[in-house]
Design a protein around this motif. Sequence first.
Motif, PDB file in Angstrom:
ATOM      1  N   LEU A   4       1.003  -1.254   0.044  1.00  0.00           N
ATOM      2  CA  LEU A   4       0.129   0.176  -0.052  1.00  0.00           C
ATOM      3  C   LEU A   4       0.837   1.067  -0.129  1.00  0.00           C
ATOM      4  O   LEU A   4       0.609   2.217  -0.508  1.00  0.00           O
ATOM      5  N   THR A   5       2.054   1.390   0.749  1.00  0.00           N
ATOM      6  CA  THR A   5       2.664   2.626   0.876  1.00  0.00           C
ATOM      7  C   THR A   5       3.582   2.631  -0.690  1.00  0.00           C
ATOM      8  O   THR A   5       3.873   3.872  -0.919  1.00  0.00           O
ATOM      9  N   GLU A   6       3.797   1.476  -1.421  1.00  0.00           N
ATOM     10  CA  GLU A   6       4.250   1.827  -2.710  1.00  0.00           C
ATOM     11  C   GLU A   6       3.538   2.549  -3.514  1.00  0.00           C
ATOM     12  O   GLU A   6       3.706   3.140  -4.580  1.00  0.00           O
ATOM     13  N   ARG A   7       2.043   2.272  -3.371  1.00  0.00           N
ATOM     14  CA  ARG A   7       1.004   2.957  -4.304  1.00  0.00           C
ATOM     15  C   ARG A   7       0.661   4.333  -3.867  1.00  0.00           C
ATOM     16  O   ARG A   7       0.467   5.393  -4.539  1.00  0.00           O
ATOM     17  N   ILE A   8       0.944   4.536  -2.654  1.00  0.00           N
ATOM     18  CA  ILE A   8       0.349   5.749  -1.944  1.00  0.00           C
ATOM     19  C   ILE A   8       1.476   6.357  -1.012  1.00  0.00           C
ATOM     20  O   ILE A   8       1.761   5.989   0.020  1.00  0.00           O
ATOM     21  N   PRO A   9       2.278   7.101  -1.616  1.00  0.00           N
ATOM     22  CA  PRO A   9       3.716   7.795  -0.844  1.00  0.00           C
ATOM     23  C   PRO A   9       3.211   8.359   0.417  1.00  0.00           C
ATOM     24  O   PRO A   9       4.157   8.326   1.336  1.00  0.00           O
ATOM     25  N   ALA A  10       2.006   8.840   0.751  1.00  0.00           N
ATOM     26  CA  ALA A  10       1.980   9.490   1.901  1.00  0.00           C
ATOM     27  C   ALA A  10       1.789   8.599   3.142  1.00  0.00           C
ATOM     28  O   ALA A  10       2.152   8.798   4.427  1.00  0.00           O
ATOM     29  N   LEU A  11       1.459   7.317   2.647  1.00  0.00           N
ATOM     30  CA  LEU A  11       1.454   6.290   3.871  1.00  0.00           C
ATOM     31  C   LEU A  11       2.686   5.800   4.215  1.00  0.00           C
ATOM     32  O   LEU A  11       3.078   5.436   5.193  1.00  0.00           O
ATOM     33  N   SER A  12       3.771   5.914   3.216  1.00  0.00           N
ATOM     34  CA  SER A  12       5.084   5.645   3.594  1.00  0.00           C
ATOM     35  C   SER A  12       5.635   6.884   4.738  1.00  0.00           C
ATOM     36  O   SER A  12       6.338   6.338   5.420  1.00  0.00           O
ATOM     37  N   PHE A  13       5.482   7.966   4.473  1.00  0.00           N
ATOM     38  CA  PHE A  13       5.622   9.071   5.477  1.00  0.00           C
ATOM     39  C   PHE A  13       5.070   8.619   6.771  1.00  0.00           C
ATOM     40  O   PHE A  13       5.722   8.985   7.745  1.00  0.00           O
ATOM     41  N   MET A  14       3.644   8.325   6.657  1.00  0.00           N
ATOM     42  CA  MET A  14       3.143   8.020   7.830  1.00  0.00           C
ATOM     43  C   MET A  14       3.682   6.870   8.666  1.00  0.00           C
ATOM     44  O   MET A  14       3.525   6.758   9.735  1.00  0.00           O
ATOM     45  N   ASN A  15       4.177   5.784   7.921  1.00  0.00           N
ATOM     46  CA  ASN A  15       4.768   4.676   8.490  1.00  0.00           C
ATOM     47  C   ASN A  15       6.205   5.204   9.176  1.00  0.00           C
ATOM     48  O   ASN A  15       6.467   4.722  10.214  1.00  0.00           O
ATOM     49  N   SER A  16       6.915   6.297   8.783  1.00  0.00           N
ATOM     50  CA  SER A  16       8.190   6.726   9.168  1.00  0.00           C
ATOM     51  C   SER A  16       7.935   7.629  10.194  1.00  0.00           C
ATOM     52  O   SER A  16       8.743   7.425  11.309  1.00  0.00           O
ATOM     53  N   TYR A  17       6.739   8.588  10.184  1.00  0.00           N
ATOM     54  CA  TYR A  17       6.674   9.490  11.270  1.00  0.00           C
ATOM     55  C   TYR A  17       5.433   9.514  11.845  1.00  0.00           C
ATOM     56  O   TYR A  17       5.184  10.447  12.762  1.00  0.00           O
ATOM     57  N   GLY A  18       4.622   8.512  11.661  1.00  0.00           N
ATOM     58  CA  GLY A  18       3.272   8.763  12.003  1.00  0.00           C
ATOM     59  C   GLY A  18       3.026   8.511  13.827  1.00  0.00           C
ATOM     60  O   GLY A  18       2.227   9.282  14.180  1.00  0.00           O
ATOM     61  N   LEU A  19       4.205   7.668  14.354  1.00  0.00           N
ATOM     62  CA  LEU A  19       4.207   7.613  15.612  1.00  0.00           C
ATOM     63  C   LEU A  19       4.279   8.833  16.273  1.00  0.00           C
ATOM     64  O   LEU A  19       3.521   9.426  17.188  1.00  0.00           O
ATOM     65  N   TYR A  20       5.229   9.799  15.748  1.00  0.00           N
ATOM     66  CA  TYR A  20       5.516  11.104  16.524  1.00  0.00           C
ATOM     67  C   TYR A  20       4.329  11.938  16.315  1.00  0.00           C
ATOM     68  O   TYR A  20       4.139  12.660  17.155  1.00  0.00           O
ATOM     69  N   ILE A  21       3.666  11.918  15.244  1.00  0.00           N
ATOM     70  CA  ILE A  21       2.444  12.678  14.781  1.00  0.00           C
ATOM     71  C   ILE A  21       1.502  12.182  15.688  1.00  0.00           C
ATOM     72  O   ILE A  21       0.628  13.338  16.362  1.00  0.00           O
TER      73      ILE A  21
END
Length: 195
Positions: free
Chosen positions: A29-46
């Motif tokens: 899913l992150t390969e298709r939607i780059p925003a989700l890749s960002f959320m995987n990397s920084y989502g915990l802090y946000i």
Amino acid sequence: MNLANKITVARMMLIPFFFLFLQTYPSWLTERIPALSFMNSYGLYIATAIFILAAATDKLDGYIARKYNMITNIGKLLDPLADKLLISVALIMLVQKHMLPSWVAFIIIARELVITALRIVASARRIALAADHYGKLKLVLQVVAIVAVLLDNYPFQLIIDIRIDYIIMLAAVVITIYSGYNYIRNNYVRLELNR
């Protein structure tokens, strides 16, 4: 709807965003939607920032309601409901992410369900059961413990090798149990007398 109630509703509206940012999204899913890749990397802090913001609004709406005489029946219903939803979603997500044992979430959520049931019974008998100071301390400890677990024991890990986040969470569990017992003990007589 007054300002205090709008802040409470805003707190409830932050919960789905906390949930979405705390998710771990699969690679397909992150390969298709780059925003989700960002959320995987920084989502915990946000998600942690969202949780802190939502928890902070609890004090704000209560302060505004008392200072400007905006206490309403809907506010009395929504404020504790917003707290319970925020804490419950956070605990369930921490268990789902293997950051917290499931028994911790079970105890805290079970206590909230029992107290909510007691308040419903009291409400049906037209008795208002106010939160006591142990209930308020319980909420503060739960918020601090959840933030500490979300941050994976940071900044304590810089100072000491002991999991301070788990110690705070254990303290939150103990005060949760005690505050529930104390609340039931103090209000049981009132409910029995008003049968």
